[in-house]
Design an enzyme around this catalytic site. Structure first.
Site, PDB file in Angstrom:
ATOM      1  CB  CYS A 133     -26.088   5.302  24.929  1.00 49.80           C
ATOM      2  SG  CYS A 133     -26.266   3.559  24.449  1.00 49.80           S
TER       3      CYS A 133
ATOM      4  CD  GLN B 249     -21.887   3.200  21.073  1.00 53.12           C
ATOM      5  OE1 GLN B 249     -22.529   3.250  20.021  1.00 53.12           O
ATOM      6  NE2 GLN B 249     -22.129   2.299  22.013  1.00 53.12           N
TER       7      GLN B 249
ATOM      8  CG  PHE C 101     -21.535  -1.473  18.548  1.00 54.77           C
ATOM      9  CD1 PHE C 101     -20.664  -1.923  17.571  1.00 54.77           C
ATOM     10  CD2 PHE C 101     -22.882  -1.760  18.412  1.00 54.77           C
ATOM     11  CE1 PHE C 101     -21.121  -2.639  16.480  1.00 54.77           C
ATOM     12  CE2 PHE C 101     -23.357  -2.475  17.333  1.00 54.77           C
ATOM     13  CZ  PHE C 101     -22.468  -2.917  16.361  1.00 54.77           C
TER      14      PHE C 101
ATOM     15  CG  HIS D 172     -28.844   4.451  29.183  1.00 53.03           C
ATOM     16  ND1 HIS D 172     -29.430   5.216  28.195  1.00 53.03           N
ATOM     17  CD2 HIS D 172     -28.247   3.420  28.537  1.00 53.03           C
ATOM     18  CE1 HIS D 172     -29.219   4.664  27.013  1.00 53.03           C
ATOM     19  NE2 HIS D 172     -28.494   3.569  27.201  1.00 53.03           N
TER      20      HIS D 172
ATOM     21  CD  GLU E  38     -31.144   7.616  30.058  1.00 52.05           C
ATOM     22  OE1 GLU E  38     -31.315   6.624  29.317  1.00 52.05           O
ATOM     23  OE2 GLU E  38     -30.019   8.111  30.276  1.00 52.05           O
TER      24      GLU E  38
END
Length: 376
Positions: free
Chosen positions: A266, A270, A311, A349, A351
């Site tokens: 995430c 970035q 984003f 994600h 997880e």
């Protein structure tokens, strides 16, 4: 108690507060998950945002002590069609309204969440105000216009820890780093420094399940400090806000990329993208939910993913980068790896917490990267 939700473009909705009197402000977004509201509430990546749940009934299984992703609620406010006040589940310890009141977070119900979601999809995520004050909607709209935009906000510093800690027996534990910067790693597994920009606890749980010894550090931890603790690899967590504001962190990661195996999720994805020469841009309304289809281009496999980001990364023209994952809804970048350095990252994600487990192979993939390039 009557409450008004006012958006910066002049649109407003009337509902009811189920947490008492108050005011809240932030970026209004929507989440498409049918369940998992407790994990959403405690995900630090939602700092600065007011979350609208698209599923109409929320709170029916209450709140328990296990399904949290941090030590507190981070959303600015919680927006639902109908809140269940009397939950029914054997794990429940309190109701959703009581939980939000305990953390001082506003909850609003009774608005048309389908209309709000459609409006955000058409016009984009917006600054918004929720208030129970006796003021006009027009006044609240002006208040919303005065809020800071998500563009340009460094929210990672707000949610990140101030000092390093480790993860032991499923919980954070404070640690001491020696005056000379060295660290006595307590475990026997590969040593990994985890940058906490707002890490979800399930990331730490799954890294620890791979047998990794974790030292979790704040964003201001320098490359020289990383060298001093002598890890085998570095991991970059999720987090909130505009990734382009993290110039010092990006510079640190640029240095670390020459010396260690690296992985990011995430916001970590970035940051890695920018450190390697890419750029980031804001999505119209972001990806928030547990049902987003992603394609792993390395295997051809389609996975349903958990997502929470506003984003996205653009790696167009960056050398030595292979795109590994794409979002099948809009073809945005969901993952990449470096072709000559031990670096991999994904935007979604793996997880879960909440969401499907289709992408959890990312953690053994990172463990294999550490084994191959660090020899442990």
């Amino acid at each position: 108690m009557k409450a008004i939700l006012a958006l910066e473009d002049g649109t407003w909705f009337e509902g009811r507060s189920f947490t008492g009197a108050g005011n809240a402000g932030g970026e209004a977004i929507f989440n498409t998950g049918m369940t998992g509201y407790q994990e959403v509430l405690t995900d630090p990546s939602y700092a600065g945002q007011m979350v609208c749940m698209t599923y109409p009934l929320v709170g029916n299984y209450g709140v328990n002590l296990e399904d949290v992703e941090s030590s507190r609620v981070w959303v600015e406010a919680f927006i639902v069609k109908e809140c269940c006040k009397v939950p029914s589940n054997w794990r429940s310890k309190m109701s959703l309204p009581d939980y939000l009141k305990e953390h001082g977070v506003m909850g609003i119900e009774g608005i048309d969440t389908r209309a709000l979601t459609r409006h955000i999809r058409l016009h984009g995520a917006q600054r918004a105000i929720i208030s129970t004050d006796d003021v006009t909607p027009e006044e609240l709209v002006e208040r919303a216009k005065g809020l800071p935009s998500m563009d340009g906000q460094n929210l990672a510093e707000r949610v990140a820890p101030k000092e390093p800690y480790t993860w032991v027996d499923g919980a954070p534990r404070t640690v001491s780093i020696a005056a000379d910067g060295t660290y006595d790693w307590p475990g026997n597994g590969p040593k990994v420094v985890v940058y906490d920009f707002g890490v979800k606890w399930n990331i730490l749980r799954l890294l620890a399940a791979q047998g990794l010894d974790l030292l979790v550090v704040p964003p201001h931890f320098t490359a020289q400090q990383v060298d001093a603790v002598k890890p085998h690899a570095v991991f970059l967590s999720n987090g909130p806000g505009d990734p382009a504001t993290l110039g010092d962190v990006i510079g640190t990661v640029t240095t670390l990329a020459n010396n260690y195996p690296l992985a990011g999720i995430c916001l970590g994805h970035q940051i890695l993208g920018q450190a390697l020469g890419g750029t980031t841009y804001k999505l119209k309304f972001g990806h928030h939910g547990v049902n987003h289809p992603v394609k792993d281009l390395t295997t051809g496999r389609i996975e349903i993913s958990s997502q929470n980001h506003g984003f996205c990364v653009d790696m167009e023209g960056v050398e030595d980068i292979e795109v590994t994952h794409i979002n099948l809804n809009d073809n945005t970048l969901e993952g990449f790896r470096h072709t000559t350095k031990p670096i991999l990252a994904i935007q979604h994600h793996p997880e879960a917490g909440p969401g499907p487990h289709d992408s959890q192979y990312f953690f053994p993939r990172f463990r294999e990267l550490v084994r191959t390039h660090a020899g442990v």
